[in-house]
Design a protein around this motif. Structure first.
Motif: not given
Length: 795
Positions: A247-262
């Motif tokens: 859900q985080m991936l599918s929702l975030g891919e259409s947004l202009d956000v900064t990805w914070v990844i471990d």
């Protein structure tokens, strides 16, 4: 009157009677007025009681499931839908759902207050739109929810200037006990109104975290690929369709956000794309089967982050606050943080094919103190993601300042807005809770923009691991925000470099200001001590390995995982994980060991003692020294010394036996100790102790010597008797006339063959060679060089 009763014959004057009647009338007027007002007071009192009941448990609850569009503009039609439920014991009749709009809210605090009173029927609710923009219900049965949906053109709401308007959905009706129209339930929210683009827009950075809990163990398979072992199959559930990370991936891919990844999350999913195993509750492992899901998720993530800003946290997202408060005094703890930072580039870029930023540190909930800042920057980060409820404003600014703050030492704090960052915590599984969270987020954002004409940068740092429902609400809010007229998106790196707002606080709060609720959930000092002990064991173990990376890499990453922020609130699980890592390392180290020996007897003054080193690892070991020591060198020496040692090299899956020459100085028992050492003199593994009984002449040897001596005596006696008998015959018989030997006859009945038969086991000739009288050693001297496997000492 009393006087007349008491004194019947006494008469009163007309004047006195008039005064008495007038007083009675005057006294009765207030009573009559009270009686006349009583009917009208009862409904008011009942209404107040009803309001109190509604404000408590609420006689009717109103759920606002949808409000679309979330931020309307001119020409839009606002659609509101939800449910109303009668929670009372009596049916509600003549009910209707209406929409109410209040006066604009001027401050962020006013928005907070309105949110706190969202269901209070006594608070101001604004005027009802009315008209045809209501939905009527003839009857609301107790306990039954009924759906409503109202659509109203925005221009019918009489919205004026730009700003945040309180917006409410209310339920009015009556009951049999209170038969008048009254407000029985309400749900307040907010309507952001910015129909035209703002003169100065707020630059907003929204962090979109891709983090999870720890999933991989330190255990790997013995094959060349080192098949990883997972704690469980939970990660597969998270990345599967509909899962939290999916859900985080599918929702975030259409947004202009900064990805914070471990990076640990990426490494774990990447490991799942190949062969992997999953540990079950009983400790056994089974083959993992979600390779296709892992490949699909990584492929989607690669597309989602293309041309987007990616911020990489240190490997496994180490708990900076726990390390600062409880770990810095433990040797090596800061070194693990440095390692967790150094491996980022070798994890993110090969998998996602993007260059991440590693300049940021993110303490839990953005709470900072000087020690946290010091630890965060020790690993190379120069920007700390803090939060405004930690780095609080001490001045009297009239507006929310920009996020960037210089805090000294070349370090920048990016202060996330606390209200916006915490707006999507809690249970958002219901549509109503999600809708309210979205509207309040937008209201706070618009309120920030309306505070001043100066442009500012605002950062939103939500919770580290949002649930699926929280992620959906976040995405809805960001979508509405990015479609609104008061905010533009901005990358985190740009926000960190923005010009600070004059007067904004730059003082890091003291350690005493750190929230006690967060401190209680930190990793304890004992956790870092356990990690340090595991590191010491790893240091001793790796020096003997020919392929160190097979062990150092998985255990190094496992110790990074032991410091993960995800262990907060899960102390038992954290302890179990640390113990399992240490136990697995002990198990591997024990695969290189000495084979136990039983007690030994040495028959002779010198002998060799073989000692076997077993290597059950798949790789070879070297840089080992085997030392054999005698605890009683006056009785037994090893190669002429108190102890003797030899270097050891053993191939994977093999054993090596080494012989040591021993010399006996006296009979008796001596204890021998075999111990492995690393080449730097550190003991390795457990010693093997056995007793050696030294006997220079054993009972068997003495028996052999005694038997040989007896044979010699018997042989000598026989030779003596034979010679004496021959001499006697020569005297008695003498030579015959011919000079020959006498013929056999009655005086000499037996010949030589018959004598041999009569005396079996004796020599027929007196001049045969004698048997050796000195026994040979039963334990010949042997070389001290390494011998082949399976050779044993003589016993």
């Amino acid at each position: 009157m009393a006087e007349a009763a008491d004194f019947p014959r006494t008469s009163t004057s007309p004047a006195r009677r008039w005064l008495r009647r007038t007083g009675a009338v005057l006294t009765g007027v207030p009573l009559l007025a009270g009686l006349l007002q009583l009917p009208s007071a009862l409904p008011a009192q009942a209404t107040e009681q009803s309001a109190r009941e509604a404000a408590g448990a609420g006689s009717v609850s109103v759920a606002l499931d949808t409000l679309s569009p979330a931020a309307p503009t001119d020409g839009d039609t606002l659609t509101v839908s939800g449910t109303v439920t009668n929670n009372g014991k009596q049916a509600v009749t003549g009910a209707h759902v209406g929409l109410r709009v209040g006066n604009p809210l001027d401050t962020r605090s006013a928005i907070d207050d309105a949110a706190d009173d969202s269901t209070d029927v006594r608070a101001s609710a604004g005027s009802e739109v009315g008209g045809k923009y209501v939905e009527k219900f003839a009857k609301l049965t107790p306990g039954v929810a009924q759906h409503f949906s109202i659509s109203v053109p925005v221009d019918k709401l009489d919205l004026g200037d730009d700003g945040v308007y309180p917006f409410a959905v209310s339920l009015s009706g009556m009951t049999s006990a209170q038969p008048w129209d009254q407000l029985l339930g309400i749900q307040r929210t907010f309507l952001p109104w910015q129909p035209e683009e703002a003169d100065t827009t707020t630059k907003t950075t929204y962090l979109w975290p891709l983090l999870s809990t720890v999933h991989m163990t330190a255990e790997t398979g013995a094959n060349d690929q080192q098949t990883p072992v997972f704690l469980n199959d939970d990660l597969a559930k998270e990345i599967a369709p509909g899962g939290r990370l999916d859900q985080m991936l599918s929702l975030g891919e259409s947004l202009d956000v900064t990805w914070v990844i471990d990076p640990d999350l990426l490494a774990s999913v990447d490991a799942m794309t190949r062969s992997y195993r999953v540990r079950g509750a009983d400790g056994t492992t089974t083959a993992g089967t979600h390779q296709a899901v892992a490949k699909q998720w990584l492929a989607e993530l690669q597309k989602a982050v293309t041309d987007k800003e990616v911020v990489a946290l240190p490997f496994a997202d180490p708990d900076l606050a726990s390390l600062a408060h409880n770990g810095t005094s433990v040797t090596g703890s800061l070194g693990h943080l440095k390692e967790a930072t150094d491996v980022v580039d070798n994890t993110i870029e090969p998998i996602l094919h993007v260059k991440p930023s590693t300049d940021f540190a993110w303490p839990v909930d953005g709470a900072v103190d000087p020690s946290i800042v010091k630890v965060a920057t020790s690993a190379g980060a120069d920007t700390i993601i803090a939060r405004s409820d930690s780095l609080q404003e001490t001045g009297r600014l009239s507006s929310t300042p920009s996020a960037a703050r210089p805090i000294g030492g070349g370090t920048t704090a990016v202060v996330a807005d606390a209200r916006l960052s915490t707006g999507f915590q809690g249970d958002l599984t219901s549509a109503s809770a999600s809708t309210l969270a979205v509207q309040e987020f937008l209201a706070q954002s618009l309120s920030i923009d309306g505070q001043t004409d100066n442009q500012r940068s605002v950062v939103v740092a939500p919770q580290r691991m949002p649930t699926a429902s929280q992620a959906q609400a976040m995405a809805a809010a960001v979508t509405a925000l990015q479609g609104g007229n008061w905010s533009t998106s901005q990358e985190l790196a740009t926000a960190a470099k923005a010009k600070p707002t004059p007067g904004a606080t730059t003082r890091v709060p003291s350690a005493s200001a750190y929230p006690s609720s967060l401190r209680k959930r930190e990793l304890p000092r004992s956790a870092f001590e356990q990690i340090a002990a595991t590191q010491d064991k790893l240091d001793s173990f790796q020096v003997i390995l020919t392929d160190k990376s097979r062990v150092v890499t998985p255990f190094g990453r496992a110790m990074n995982r032991e410091m993960s922020t995800s262990w907060r609130g899960r102390s038992a699980e954290a302890e179990s994980f640390r113990s399992s890592v240490a136990a697995h390392l002990d198990d591997l180290a024990d695969q290189v060991k000495l084979i136990d020996k039983s007690d030994t007897k040495l028959s002779g003054r010198s002998a060799t003692i073989p000692v076997t080193v077993q290597n059950n690892l798949v790789q070879g070991v070297d840089h080992l020294v085997l030392r054999l020591s005698s605890t009683n060198p006056t009785r037994l020496q090893i190669s002429g010394h108190d102890y003797y040692e030899q270097p050891i090299t053993v191939s994977g899956g093999h054993s090596q036996t080494v012989k040591f020459t021993t010399t006996a100085k006296a009979n008796g028992q001596a204890t021998v100790v075999a111990q492995l050492y690393t080449q730097d003199g550190q003991t390795y593994g457990a010693p093997v102790t056995f007793d050696v009984k030294v006997t220079e002449f054993t009972a068997t040897v003495m028996l052999v010597i005694g038997g040989g001596f007896l044979l010699l005596v018997l042989a000598g006696f026989r030779m003596y008797t034979q010679r004496k008998r021959a001499a006697a015959r020569a005297v008695d018989d003498g030579p015959d006339e011919t000079g020959g030997e006498p013929a056999d006859g009655p005086e000499n009945p037996q010949g030589p063959e018959d004598r041999l038969k009569a005396e079996p086991g004796t020599d027929a000739r007196a001049d045969d060679p004698e048997q050796p009288s000195d026994p040979t050693a039963d334990t010949p001297a042997e070389s001290a060089d390494p011998s082949g496997t399976g050779e044993r000492v003589d016993r």
